[in-house]
Scaffold this motif. Structure first.
Motif, PDB file in Angstrom:
ATOM      1  N   ASP A 210       1.833   6.706  -6.846  1.00 12.43           N
ATOM      2  CA  ASP A 210       0.917   7.469  -7.313  1.00 12.43           C
ATOM      3  C   ASP A 210       1.327   8.870  -7.371  1.00 12.43           C
ATOM      4  O   ASP A 210       0.877   9.765  -8.156  1.00 12.43           O
ATOM      5  CB  ASP A 210      -0.429   7.574  -6.470  1.00 12.43           C
TER       6      ASP A 210
ATOM      7  N   HIS B 152       0.802  -1.207  -0.050  1.00  7.07           N
ATOM      8  CA  HIS B 152       0.025   0.116  -0.047  1.00  7.07           C
ATOM      9  C   HIS B 152       0.953   1.372   0.045  1.00  7.07           C
ATOM     10  O   HIS B 152       0.547   2.254  -0.878  1.00  7.07           O
ATOM     11  CB  HIS B 152      -0.974   0.103   1.042  1.00  7.07           C
TER      12      HIS B 152
ATOM     13  N   TYR C 218       4.676  11.885 -11.631  1.00 11.24           N
ATOM     14  CA  TYR C 218       3.862  12.558 -12.662  1.00 11.24           C
ATOM     15  C   TYR C 218       4.037  11.748 -14.093  1.00 11.24           C
ATOM     16  O   TYR C 218       3.532  12.398 -15.239  1.00 11.24           O
ATOM     17  CB  TYR C 218       4.307  13.954 -12.718  1.00 11.24           C
TER      18      TYR C 218
ATOM     19  N   ARG D   4       8.834  17.117  -8.195  1.00 17.32           N
ATOM     20  CA  ARG D   4       7.984  17.224  -7.201  1.00 17.32           C
ATOM     21  C   ARG D   4       9.005  17.842  -5.892  1.00 17.32           C
ATOM     22  O   ARG D   4       8.743  18.357  -4.977  1.00 17.32           O
ATOM     23  CB  ARG D   4       7.623  16.066  -6.540  1.00 17.32           C
TER      24      ARG D   4
ATOM     25  N   ALA E  20       2.117   1.704  -3.496  1.00 21.71           N
ATOM     26  CA  ALA E  20       1.000   2.180  -4.375  1.00 21.71           C
ATOM     27  C   ALA E  20       1.059   3.898  -4.147  1.00 21.71           C
ATOM     28  O   ALA E  20       0.635   4.354  -5.102  1.00 21.71           O
ATOM     29  CB  ALA E  20      -0.276   1.626  -3.987  1.00 21.71           C
ATOM     30  N   VAL E  21       0.989   4.353  -2.755  1.00 20.61           N
ATOM     31  CA  VAL E  21       0.639   5.484  -2.503  1.00 20.61           C
ATOM     32  C   VAL E  21       1.949   6.337  -3.049  1.00 20.61           C
ATOM     33  O   VAL E  21       1.908   7.486  -3.700  1.00 20.61           O
ATOM     34  CB  VAL E  21       0.457   5.908  -1.272  1.00 20.61           C
TER      35      VAL E  21
END
Lengths: 434, 444
Positions: free
Chosen positions: B41, B34, B44, B106, B37-38
């Motif tokens: 995400d 998890h 970009y 980022r 996945a975060v």
């Protein structure tokens, strides 16, 4: 602080946030909790006819899609109408309404398409003291297979007929809940109006399969080794609902017909948008099912703050304000010319605008060796894709060109005057008329 | 014997086994599915992504992150390993803060980059945990290639050559493979014997044999290797250590940081590993930080890094500096050692303040004494044992962009070769690229 008191069909509620007919409104216990949390009203989960109640599956009823961090984006369900005895529900409704006279209590109904069946249930609802009824012509799963729910909502003649029965046999407001599982929402809305409906509510859930389990090769949620289509709701359906609400609000035949909007309302903003498109109030389900009843606090404070900022003193001030600005494509101003503009200081140089424009649009963004991105005005058609894919809000903007300047893409002077497709020389029907 | 932070001298057992275990656990805990996945995400999927450009091995970072997003960390691992066969170790030891993550958009936007290193580790760990080796050898070419040194450059070259159908013999003087992955690098960056496991996993490609205990000057000559093999790749690292050139350097308690780290990495029981009460590390690179932090983690009471220039000139990244500081290591800047004092064993180190004018460093004459029962020298390594006849550039073997030395049939890469930073990831890139050039020259 703005007054959120809402009068919908003469039904007063302290705010425009009602809970939609759904699992959260199935029982007295839930509804009391909702009212304590501050909800303005509820539409009690759909009651069926007298007799043995429907049964639900004993496996999963819900399926969902999520963002990466499990933010729930869309939910579907295969739950049927209430599976509790009619008498129990009616008693509870009566008690709750008595204890919360300032909140709206509307009862959702779904019985077979026979006048006697409707007469019977209407009599019993009247006895509860509820403020009105909502006709569930929307449920797309289960009940539709039995000739109810969306099976009625998909046939305008049935809608009109049942609505008329209800109006003839019930003296309080009748709201007709519409299914989105049709091709043109205006037809069922017109039928409801023709039948005498006091309002329509929409959208009910959208027929959907949320995902497929690739191991057992069956749709989710799976009951054993089979799944079925369910009703889709939550944030993902909001754009569809917004459009359907707007279509009814601006249709000359239904314009002015009160609308209770449903479909992915999660924050105050969603509610404000629906109301701007003509909804007198909103109904919420998925947000409450995802986060619990307390979400209404944010909706109340957010809407109130926004109304204060905009100088609206009551919800009636802005209901329908955006409706005149929803038009058909053919009336859009073709003399309006804009160009994308990239704020280099805000740009983080990800290049998504470039990839999107270069690969899939008009090759209107230039990329320098050192990753400076700029718009080629001579290619830009102002499609807005770059704005939409840019991760930085406000970094790319669409700047209208002033009248009198020359659009470098077309070498034409930007006209001051409005002109649309109906008069455009390329429009075959214009030529045909000549 | 009751020992503690305060026990004087170089002593073992300053901390309990539990404390040691905790101190030397993973620096960055691995992502679970998890978290991955975060984290994924947030990527970009930049066009011509800056992270990819910054990676010495040119890993297609946006693509592997997308593969993680889509639920296929194994595919992500293949994307990584295609470019960097030691992607698992690089995920742990790369100074991502000065490479891919430094240029992540980022980072530019929010000061918080996509956690590329940890995502890379998630992908490669997932694949390796399945025991899968995703590459197959091409049909045999009948050629054999000698690789000298089983460090990152040598392993990378060997794997690529084996994959292309050549037979490879790696000659490694040390009893274990892995080079600095095995003997250098802080322990908390390569937990659970990862370096050795990665070598075993890499060797699953087949076609590679490793001859331990053999190296140039210890049984082998370049001429002999050339005669027996179709090509030679030298990845012998930097075996020499620079001297302090300070009085008293020979006192007990003064030693090379790389030896200390190697001993630490090979120790079966860290509670048995002695460390000083007052440790001073001379130097400003990653080795200095690794030695200092690990001294602290072993239970040294006071650990100081003494660096002759200012913070900004330090070879260790700001992240590494902050890591050291967070573990309680004191950083001293603009000081250089002039003498180690003590009666037989080090007791104090005398440092002289420095000033820099036009990049030229000189002592100001002002000195300060710091208590030190252990002094680690981490002022750089030098090429040692390079065969005669190879042209040098600076103090390294001169190589072309594709790793060719001045001698026909001999390539070189990694820390011993000119060009590039002395990083695992750079060594992997050089080994891979030399392998491709060797292949081209043998089959072209």
């Amino acid at each position: 602080m703005a007054d959120l008191t809402t009068d919908f069909l003469g039904i007063k509620s302290p705010n425009p946030f009602w809970l939609a007919s759904a699992p959260p409104t199935d029982k007295e216990y839930n509804v009391r909790r909702a009212f304590e949390a501050g909800w303005g009203g509820v539409v009690w989960k759909t009651l069926g006819a007298e007799g043995p109640p429907v049964v639900n599956v004993n496996g999963p009823r819900y399926g969902a899609i999520w963002g990466a961090d499990r933010r729930l984006l869309g939910l579907n369900n295969i739950e049927l109408i209430t599976d509790r005895p009619l008498e129990v529900n009616l008693d509870e409704i009566k008690r709750v309404k008595k204890d919360y006279p300032d909140r709206a209590v509307v009862v959702s109904l779904m019985v077979p398409c026979e006048e006697e069946a409707w007469k019977d249930i209407l009599l019993r609802v009247m006895d509860t003291g509820a403020d009105g009824i909502e006709l569930n012509f929307g449920c797309p799963h289960g009940m539709a297979e039995r000739g109810m729910g969306s099976a009625v909502g998909q046939v305008p003649e049935y809608i009109e007929m049942v609505t008329r029965w209800c109006k003839e046999n019930y003296d309080k407001p009748v709201i007709v809940k519409l299914t989105p599982n049709i091709t043109d929402i205006r037809h069922p809305a017109r039928a409801a109006k023709a039948g005498g409906a006091d309002a329509v509510s929409l959208i009910n859930t959208i027929n959907s399969i949320v995902s497929v389990d690739l191991d057992i090769m069956a749709p989710n949620p799976t009951i054993g080794d089979k799944g079925t289509h369910g009703g889709y709701c939550g944030p993902a359906v909001k754009p569809i609902a917004l459009n359907m609400v707007a279509e009814i609000a601006r249709d000359p035949q239904t314009h002015g017909l009160p609308i209770s909007a449903i479909g992915g309302v999660t924050t105050w903003r969603d509610a404000a948008e629906f109301m701007a498109l003509g909804a007198g109030n909103v109904q919420v389900c998925t947000a409450a099912m995802t986060y619990g009843f307390r979400v209404v606090e944010e909706m109340i404070s957010g809407l109130s703050q926004w109304m204060d900022e905009k100088g609206h003193t009551s919800t009636a001030d802005f209901i329908g304000m955006a409706v005149p600005n929803v038009t058909d494509w053919q009336y859009l101003n073709l003399n309006y010319v804009a160009k994308a503009k990239i704020d280099e200081d805000a740009c983080i140089k990800c290049g998504r605008c470039y990839a999107a424009c270069e690969d899939t649009s008009h090759q209107a963004i230039a990329m320098s060796e050192d990753r400076v991105f700029s718009v080629k005005d001579e290619e830009c058609v102002a499609c807005n894709l770059c704005v939409n894919v840019c991760p930085v809000e406000g970094c790319i903007t669409m700047e209208p060109m002033a009248a009198g300047t020359v659009d470098p893409r077309t070498d034409k002077v930007v006209e001051e005057d409005y002109a649309n497709w109906t008069t455009h020389p390329n429009n075959p029907s214009v030529q045909a008329a000549e | 014997m009751a020992t503690s932070h305060q026990a004087s001298g170089v002593q073992a057992g300053r901390l309990s086994a539990d404390q040691i275990a905790e101190n030397f656990s993973d620096l960055h805990a691995p992502f679970d599915a998890h978290e991955a996945a975060v984290a994924a995400d947030r990527c970009y999927f930049c066009y011509d992504a800056p992270c990819m450009t910054a990676c010495p091995t040119d890993i297609d970072i946006p693509m592997f992150i997308r593969e993680i997003q889509a639920g296929h960390p194994e595919a992500a691992a293949r994307t990584i390993l295609n470019q960097n066969i030691l992607g698992g170790m690089c995920a742990r030891v790369c100074p991502t803060e000065t490479l891919c993550e430094e240029v992540c958009v980022r980072e530019t936007a929010e000061g918080k980059p996509v956690e590329i290193g940890r995502l890379q580790r998630y992908a490669t760990d997932t694949l390796m945990a399945q025991g899968v080796h995703p590459f197959e050898r091409a049909e045999s070419t009948g050629k054999t290639i000698a690789v000298v040194g089983a460090g990152p450059a040598g392993l990378s070259a060997a794997h690529r050559l084996a994959m292309l159908g050549h037979d490879v013999v790696i000659y490694e003087p040390k009893p274990k493979s892995g080079g600095l992955n095995e003997f250098g690098i802080a322990s908390y960056k390569s937990t659970d014997n990862f370096a050795a496991r990665e070598v075993d996993w890499l060797l699953q490609i087949g076609g590679i044999t490793i001859q331990h205990g053999q190296g140039l000057g210890s049984g082998l000559t370049l001429e002999g290797l050339k005669a027996e093999h179709d090509a030679v790749f030298l990845s012998i690292g930097l075996a020499g250590v620079n001297a302090l050139r300070a009085e008293g350097e020979d006192k007990d308690g003064v030693r090379d940081a790389v030896d200390f780290i190697a001993e630490l990495r090979q120790a079966d029981d860290l509670t048995a590993l002695p460390v000083g009460r007052n440790v001073v590390v001379i130097g400003g690179g990653m080795t200095a930080v690794d030695a200092a932090v690990q001294s602290k983690l072993l239970g040294a009471e006071n650990v100081t890094i003494a660096y002759r220039r200012g913070r900004e000139a330090m070879g260790a990244s700001r992240f590494e500096q902050d890591l050291a500081a967070s573990k309680g290591v004191k950083l001293m800047f603009n000081v250089q050692p002039v003498a180690v004092h003590g009666n037989g064993a080090a007791a104090e180190i005398e440092l002289e303040y420095t000033a820099s004018e036009d990049g030229k460093l000189s002592g100001t004459g002002e000195t300060v004494r710091v208590t030190a029962d252990q002094v680690f020298k981490a002022i750089g390594q030098t090429l040692e044992g390079a065969p005669e006849g190879l042209e040098l550039e600076g103090r390294k073997i001169r190589v072309s962009d594709s790793g060719r030395t001045s001698v026909d049939g001999v390539w070189a890469g990694g820390d011993c070769a000119s060009g590039g930073e002395d990083l695992t990831v750079t060594a992997v890139a050089e080994g891979r690229d030399a392998a491709m050039d060797i292949h081209a020259s043998l089959t072209g």
